[in-house]
Write a protein that holds these residues in place. Structure first.
Motif, mmCIF file in Angstrom:
data_model
loop_
_atom_site.group_PDB
_atom_site.id
_atom_site.type_symbol
_atom_site.label_atom_id
_atom_site.label_comp_id
_atom_site.label_asym_id
_atom_site.label_seq_id
_atom_site.Cartn_x
_atom_site.Cartn_y
_atom_site.Cartn_z
ATOM 1 N N ASN A 146 0.898 -1.206 -0.008
ATOM 2 C CA ASN A 146 0.288 0.214 -0.278
ATOM 3 C C ASN A 146 0.707 0.956 0.044
ATOM 4 O OD1 ASN A 146 -2.377 -0.725 0.098
ATOM 5 N ND2 ASN A 146 -2.811 -0.778 2.195
ATOM 6 N N THR A 147 0.088 2.320 -0.454
ATOM 7 C CA THR A 147 1.268 3.662 -0.476
ATOM 8 C C THR A 147 0.042 4.844 0.329
ATOM 9 O OG1 THR A 147 0.673 3.521 -2.320
ATOM 10 C CG2 THR A 147 3.039 2.952 -2.121
ATOM 11 N N CYS A 148 0.494 5.402 1.268
ATOM 12 C CA CYS A 148 -0.674 6.201 1.165
ATOM 13 C C CYS A 148 0.620 7.486 2.112
ATOM 14 C CB CYS A 148 -1.181 5.496 2.320
ATOM 15 S SG CYS A 148 -0.171 4.525 3.669
ATOM 16 N N ARG A 149 -0.349 8.519 2.919
ATOM 17 C CA ARG A 149 0.259 9.203 2.751
ATOM 18 C C ARG A 149 -0.955 10.377 4.045
ATOM 19 N NH1 ARG A 149 2.827 15.249 0.783
ATOM 20 N NH2 ARG A 149 3.837 16.153 2.766
ATOM 21 N N CYS A 150 -0.234 11.130 5.322
ATOM 22 C CA CYS A 150 -1.372 11.322 5.881
ATOM 23 C C CYS A 150 -1.088 12.642 6.215
ATOM 24 C CB CYS A 150 -1.095 11.225 7.688
ATOM 25 S SG CYS A 150 -1.862 11.823 8.849
ATOM 26 N N VAL A 151 -1.794 13.507 5.596
ATOM 27 C CA VAL A 151 -1.897 14.989 5.229
ATOM 28 C C VAL A 151 -3.226 15.124 6.469
ATOM 29 C CG1 VAL A 151 -1.981 17.096 4.166
ATOM 30 C CG2 VAL A 151 -1.656 14.876 3.388
ATOM 31 N N ARG A 152 -2.537 16.979 6.910
ATOM 32 C CA ARG A 152 -3.573 17.549 8.208
ATOM 33 C C ARG A 152 -4.229 16.215 8.632
ATOM 34 N NH1 ARG A 152 -2.939 20.574 4.235
ATOM 35 N NH2 ARG A 152 -4.246 20.265 2.788
ATOM 36 N N GLY A 153 -4.084 14.819 9.577
ATOM 37 C CA GLY A 153 -5.087 14.053 10.398
ATOM 38 C C GLY A 153 -5.455 13.117 9.022
ATOM 39 N N GLN A 154 -5.580 12.718 8.021
ATOM 40 C CA GLN A 154 -6.396 12.382 7.393
ATOM 41 C C GLN A 154 -5.390 11.499 6.491
ATOM 42 O OE1 GLN A 154 -10.512 12.767 6.935
ATOM 43 N NE2 GLN A 154 -9.915 13.689 8.660
ATOM 44 N N LYS A 155 -5.673 10.368 6.384
ATOM 45 C CA LYS A 155 -5.302 9.397 5.428
ATOM 46 C C LYS A 155 -5.488 9.456 3.866
ATOM 47 C CE LYS A 155 -4.001 4.368 5.236
ATOM 48 N NZ LYS A 155 -4.278 3.171 5.681
ATOM 49 N N ARG A 156 -4.231 9.662 2.919
ATOM 50 C CA ARG A 156 -4.466 9.507 1.744
ATOM 51 C C ARG A 156 -4.069 8.244 1.311
ATOM 52 N NH1 ARG A 156 -2.266 13.684 -1.342
ATOM 53 N NH2 ARG A 156 -2.490 15.635 0.346
ATOM 54 N N LEU A 157 -4.677 7.193 0.448
ATOM 55 C CA LEU A 157 -4.513 6.014 -0.302
ATOM 56 C C LEU A 157 -4.309 6.534 -1.397
ATOM 57 C CD1 LEU A 157 -3.752 3.340 0.458
ATOM 58 C CD2 LEU A 157 -6.117 2.638 -0.388
ATOM 59 N N PHE A 182 7.485 7.549 -3.776
ATOM 60 C CA PHE A 182 8.059 7.967 -2.648
ATOM 61 C C PHE A 182 8.245 9.435 -2.687
ATOM 62 C CE2 PHE A 182 11.584 6.430 -0.198
ATOM 63 C CZ PHE A 182 11.460 6.267 0.746
ATOM 64 N N LEU A 183 9.188 9.974 -3.637
ATOM 65 C CA LEU A 183 10.261 10.541 -3.537
ATOM 66 C C LEU A 183 9.313 11.775 -4.324
ATOM 67 C CD1 LEU A 183 12.556 9.480 -5.774
ATOM 68 C CD2 LEU A 183 13.235 9.735 -3.296
ATOM 69 N N GLU A 184 8.624 11.616 -4.776
ATOM 70 C CA GLU A 184 7.649 13.183 -5.162
ATOM 71 C C GLU A 184 6.380 13.308 -4.566
ATOM 72 O OE1 GLU A 184 7.055 13.017 -9.628
ATOM 73 O OE2 GLU A 184 9.402 13.452 -10.001
ATOM 74 N N LYS A 185 6.138 11.786 -4.269
ATOM 75 C CA LYS A 185 3.845 12.234 -3.788
ATOM 76 C C LYS A 185 4.240 12.260 -2.006
ATOM 77 C CE LYS A 185 1.550 10.877 -7.403
ATOM 78 N NZ LYS A 185 0.451 9.532 -7.924
ATOM 79 N N ALA A 191 4.959 9.484 -0.643
ATOM 80 C CA ALA A 191 4.152 7.874 -0.378
ATOM 81 C C ALA A 191 4.772 7.205 1.363
ATOM 82 C CB ALA A 191 3.603 7.642 -1.235
ATOM 83 N N THR A 192 3.713 6.672 1.908
ATOM 84 C CA THR A 192 4.565 5.925 2.501
ATOM 85 C C THR A 192 4.254 4.420 1.885
ATOM 86 O OG1 THR A 192 4.999 6.955 5.269
ATOM 87 C CG2 THR A 192 4.540 4.854 5.076
ATOM 88 N N ILE A 193 5.440 3.985 1.769
ATOM 89 C CA ILE A 193 5.113 1.953 1.307
ATOM 90 C C ILE A 193 5.195 1.412 2.928
ATOM 91 C CG2 ILE A 193 6.099 0.609 0.300
ATOM 92 C CD1 ILE A 193 7.932 2.163 -1.696
ATOM 93 N N GLN A 194 3.643 0.822 2.207
ATOM 94 C CA GLN A 194 3.451 -0.180 3.442
ATOM 95 C C GLN A 194 3.872 -1.838 3.015
ATOM 96 O OE1 GLN A 194 -0.745 -0.720 4.920
ATOM 97 N NE2 GLN A 194 0.298 -1.188 7.111
#
Ligand code: AKG
Ligand code: FE2
Length: 495
Positions: free
Chosen positions: A119-130, A146-149, A151-154
């Motif tokens: 999964n790739t995801c990012r938390c912005v202002r308390g909200q998770k974005r897949l 990973f580099l530009e957005k 993204a965390t790689i799970q």
């Protein structure tokens, strides 16, 4: 008997739903051979700072070093978080070798799928974005996200691919007697992958590369049984706020609210989350045991077989008289449990564990085959892979009438699949007949004592086995053919 689906729950373990694993991802048993990999392999052999040869207990002890086992279980386990800062370069190097970012390209080439494996995801202002893309993972696009957005790689269940994680988790499954899953989280600098949440598993977190800033909060649901997000406004101030460096270890109980981010300015962070004790509580055992317990009791207790009051199912609430009668039955059952506890049969939890755990960690699958010559009556024998087998006494599936015959089952995990470990739904269509999924043998109940002898002793002269002479060879040949028995030579040689 109602069957409680324990496996369904594993789907929600950790943050993410694990779905069908693509058949394209094949097991990673073969040794790979680039010079860097061979060098890393050799380094592993040298540094192996986690006890590799000792018992599962010694292994766990080496994991929580310098803390002592007893102190860990008395003060921390299911009670409070533990942070172990190590400043140990050798250990940091070893942790770093468990899942190096540099190896991700090679892993992606094996046909990993978004959603299932990564999964790739990012938390912005308390909200998770897949940020998952569709279908197979392309390493270049993954790297770009990973580099530009940021993204965390799970990465789900990396023990399917990384041999050393297979070894670690197999040891832990022996130690806990419970399934042990894992996720790797790779987060770029100055980013956060997930909003505050709690998990339904006990977790051990190993910081593999870089550093990560953690905040832990008082549970709202102690020892939670479900994963849940917790809005920032509800969690209060952190009880723990710290940075993990490579080689450090963190433990916290299920239900502990947590969030983690990689500090800006430094490099990426990689950590491994090992998780265990999902659905492994007293309540779960009761859920597992009660149906069989009531079922058995009904055979001898005629009162349990008397009919319910007319119309009970359509009256809106249970009357005081009915609940009193229920409590009388429950107390009687409690007495039975107290007096004949050893005859209780927890079959689905045991079967679930033995059939879904990792197979023994062996580089050479040949070792699972029968070894040496077939046993004979004058031999002395011993069981192999004791860590990976268990005995259960269960009704024969061939009898459905009341006079059910009991059989003893030798269940084992020798031929379990490593490539689908902890991947829910990976083989769902063949799961209907659970029995056929568990490796094992079954024998008449008369063989129980001999099997217990083999299980508790290092080696047993066949002539000492508590079994009819004519049954001995059958039992031993069945165990030997299954790869579970070896001839150890005459006893006097060992005195
Ligand atoms: O690294 C993160 O963003 C969260 C990791 C996490 O929740 C975990 O390891 O359980
Ligand atoms: Fe988590």
């Amino acid at each position: 008997m109602p069957k409680i689906s324990r496996r369904a729950a594993r789907r929600s373990g950790q943050e993410e739903r694990l779905q069908r694993v693509s058949s394209a991802s094949s097991p990673a048993t073969q040794r790979s051979g680039s010079p860097q990999e061979i060098e890393q392999e050799e380094r592993l052999q040298r540094v192996s700072t986690l006890s590799s040869s000792g018992s599962p207990q010694e292994f766990f002890q080496s994991l929580i070093r310098p803390l002592d086992l007893q102190e860990f279980f008395q003060r921390f386990w299911e009670r409070q978080p533990l942070v172990l800062h190590r400043s140990d370069a050798a250990l940091a190097g070893y942790y770093g070798s468990l899942f190096p970012l540099s190896g991700l390209r090679r892993l992606c080439a094996r046909g990993l799928q978004y959603g299932t494996d990564i999964n790739t995801c990012r938390c912005v202002r308390g909200q998770k974005r897949l940020l998952n893309r569709a279908g197979a993972v392309d390493f270049c696009l993954l790297e770009r996200d990973f580099l530009e957005k940021k993204a965390t790689i799970q990465f789900h269940q990396p023990q399917r691919f990384q041999d050393e994680l297979w070894r670690i988790q197999e040891r832990l499954e022996c130690f806990f007697g419970c399934l042990v899953g894992s996720n790797v989280y790779i987060t770029p600098a100055g980013a956060q992958g997930l909003p505050p949440h709690y998990d339904d598993v006990e977790v051990l977190i190993l910081q593999l590369e870089g550093q990560k800033h953690w905040r832990l909060y008082e549970p709202t649901v102690p020892l939670a049984r479900e994963y849940s997000l917790e809005p920032e406004g509800r969690i209060g101030a952190p009880t723990h706020d710290f940075i993990l460096q490579a080689g450090d270890l963190l433990y916290f109980p299920r239900g502990t609210i947590h969030q983690a981010d990689t500090p800006a300015g430094a490099g990426h962070s990689t950590h491994l989350t090992l998780s265990t004790y999902q659905n492994m509580s007293w309540g779960d055992l009761l859920l597992d045991l009660m149906p069989g317990c009531v079922f058995d009791r009904m055979k001898t207790d005629c009162e349990l077989r008397t009919g319910l009051p007319r119309g009970l199912l359509t009256t809106p609430s249970i009357s005081p008289a009915v609940s009193h009668q229920l409590s009388v039955f429950l107390r009687r059952l409690a007495d039975v449990v107290d007096q004949q506890g050893q005859s209780l049969r927890s079959s689905s939890m045991r079967r679930d564990f033995i059939s879904h755990r990792l197979p023994p960690f062996l580089q050479d699958p040949q070792l699972l085959q029968p070894v040496g010559g077939a046993p004979a009556l004058q031999d002395t024998v011993s069981l192999r892979f004791k860590d990976h087998l268990l005995l259960t006494v269960e009704p024969s599936p061939d009898h459905t009438d009341e006079a059910t015959e009991l059989l003893v089952y030798v269940l084992h995990s020798l031929r379990n699949r490593r490539d689908t470990h902890m991947m829910m739904g990976a083989s769902d269509e063949d799961e209907d007949d659970e029995e056929s999924q568990v490796g094992g043998l079954r024998f008449p109940l008369s063989h129980l004592e001999a099997l217990q002898q083999l299980l508790v002793s290092d080696r047993v002269p066949v002539e000492d086995l508590q079994l009819q002479q004519e049954d001995k060879l059958n039992l031993l040949l069945a165990l030997w053919s299954e790869g579970l028995l070896r001839v150890t030579g005459a006893l006097e040689n060992h005195h």
